[in-house]
Design an enzyme around this catalytic site. Structure first.
Site, mmCIF file in Angstrom:
data_model
loop_
_atom_site.group_PDB
_atom_site.id
_atom_site.type_symbol
_atom_site.label_atom_id
_atom_site.label_comp_id
_atom_site.label_asym_id
_atom_site.label_seq_id
_atom_site.Cartn_x
_atom_site.Cartn_y
_atom_site.Cartn_z
ATOM 1 C CD GLN A 1 -2.946 -0.960 2.301
ATOM 2 O OE1 GLN A 1 -2.814 -0.527 3.182
ATOM 3 N NE2 GLN A 1 -3.983 -2.045 2.156
ATOM 4 C CG ASP B 1 -4.800 -9.650 2.710
ATOM 5 O OD1 ASP B 1 -3.920 -9.419 3.672
ATOM 6 O OD2 ASP B 1 -5.185 -8.620 1.960
#
Length: 411
Positions: free
Chosen positions: A157, A296
């Site tokens: 990110q 994830d």
């Protein structure tokens, strides 16, 4: 054949909201995710002065290439990492003073590699308490651009925030990346930027982002592949079958590659043009797998690992320790609560086969922990959670949808 309608991707929705706010014109988003994280992002844009019109399936955003309309704003980012990391970068393109804070959970999550890079680009950004964490204040005067070096080994990110920022700078950006985790998320970002009119050039570890801004468009959001992984895992575990429409060979999300892990364990997988189907075969094989690019989905694999025929070892997932919680240790602790033998290291977890017993799952307020151990619960009745409602972060209706699926899978 159970067909499961998965809500829109959190990652795609957050990027689309940034791009829409930065674009010249009005952008329409189709089937965006409506959850605590994305509502928080939209609320943050509103506080920064952007117009965000929302109906259940359509969001429209009035873009402003020159930065936030407001010259002063106080933004609360809730638990959202994309909100907390992307919006300060967007605010830097404007002219004003913008303060950002977040929940205690988000305050604990690291931010320093990104804020260092923004400072290197001349952004006046100050952390109010702990260096590298929220709260922070941006005193914005636009961003000149230029060259910057970034370590994205904790989170992709950080790189995405800079990539999204690049076209809004006066000279563009040349970003040298020294380390990168979850690389498919960066590919997703580049594809979305292309859809909004910007082509990024990659030269090895260097990303060259042109100036010139974005153009508004209409953009459809894919179903969330990380969430879909729990439903695919349910099919593999029970010997049932699950199809998710909207995720196929053209999907942008790297986490769809989780079905390849299930295939290696013995499931049958079909990835079509616009849908993916997983069929359980009655067996789950043990394996060793590197999940750096799809971390994830690590909790979902950990949650079904006890039912495999041999040990399951998941490697290269150090970054999962700085997610909503330390997911590596959260998985280990909860598997031990279920009576399963587990070992962990700095970036790995190994899970031995066993017979899980009912237990109360400690969620740490992490939606992925709840969703993943819900799959375990298909074979272990009586599992409970200390905070089942934390799924509102990405899928408020998860428990209802999973219960409906349970009724259509083999017992």
């Amino acid at each position: 054949m159970p067909v499961v309608d998965i809500p829109g991707s959190k990652s795609l929705t957050a990027r689309a909201l940034f791009l829409a706010a930065a674009a010249d014109g009005v952008t329409t988003l189709r089937r965006p995710l409506r959850s605590d994280d994305t509502e928080g992002f939209a609320e943050g844009l509103t506080r920064l002065g952007y117009r965000v019109g929302r109906t259940p399936d359509i969001w429209q955003i009035d873009g402003r290439p020159q930065g936030p309309p407001a010259t002063e704003a106080d933004v609360f980012c809730r638990d959202g990492a994309t909100t907390a990391r992307f919006l300060p970068a967007l605010a830097a393109t404007g002219h004003g003073t913008y303060r950002f804070d977040a929940s205690p959970q988000m305050r604990r999550r690291p931010l320093l590699p990104l804020t260092r890079a923004l400072r290197d680009l001349g952004v006046d950004l100050r952390h109010e308490e702990a260096e590298g964490h929220h709260p922070l204040t941006v005193r914005a005067a636009g961003v000149e651009g230029g060259e910057v070096t970034l370590d994205a080994g904790q989170s992709s990110q950080y790189l995405t925030a800079l990539l999204l920022l690049g076209p809004l700078t006066r000279r563009g950006l040349r970003i040298e990346v020294t380390d990168l985790v979850s690389a498919p998320y960066v590919g997703m970002t580049l594809a979305m930027m292309r859809a909004f009119g910007v082509e990024v050039r990659r030269e090895g570890d260097v990303f060259v982002v042109p100036s010139g801004g974005y153009r508004a468009t209409t953009y459809a959001i894919e179903p969330d592949a990380s969430t879909a992984g729990c439903f695919f895992a349910a099919a593999a575990l029970t010997g049932g079958e699950v199809t998710v429409p909207g995720l196929g060979t053209g999907a942008l999300q790297g986490d769809l590659a989780f079905v390849d892990v299930l295939r290696r364990m013995g499931a049958q997988v079909e990835v079509g043009a616009d849908r993916t189907t997983v069929r359980g075969t009655g067996r789950l094989d043990g394996l060793t797998v590197t999940m750096r690019d799809i971390s994830d989905t690590m909790p979902t694999l950990a949650a079904i690992a006890p039912f495999a025929s041999g040990p399951v070892r998941i490697e290269d997932v150090a970054n999962t320790r700085v997610k909503e919680c330390d997911r590596l240790e959260a998985c280990a602790e909860n598997l031990r609560r279920l009576g399963i033998e587990v070992a962990t290291g700095p970036d790995w977890i190994e899970i031995r086969p066993g017979r899980p017993e009912p237990a109360d799952i400690k969620t740490y307020g992490d939606h992925r922990i709840v969703m993943s151990f819900a799959v375990t619960g298909l074979r272990v009745p009586g599992i409970t959670y200390d905070d089942p409602d934390c799924v509102r972060k990405t899928f408020p209706g998860f428990h209802e949808a999973f219960a409906a699926l349970r009724d259509r899978l083999p017992g």
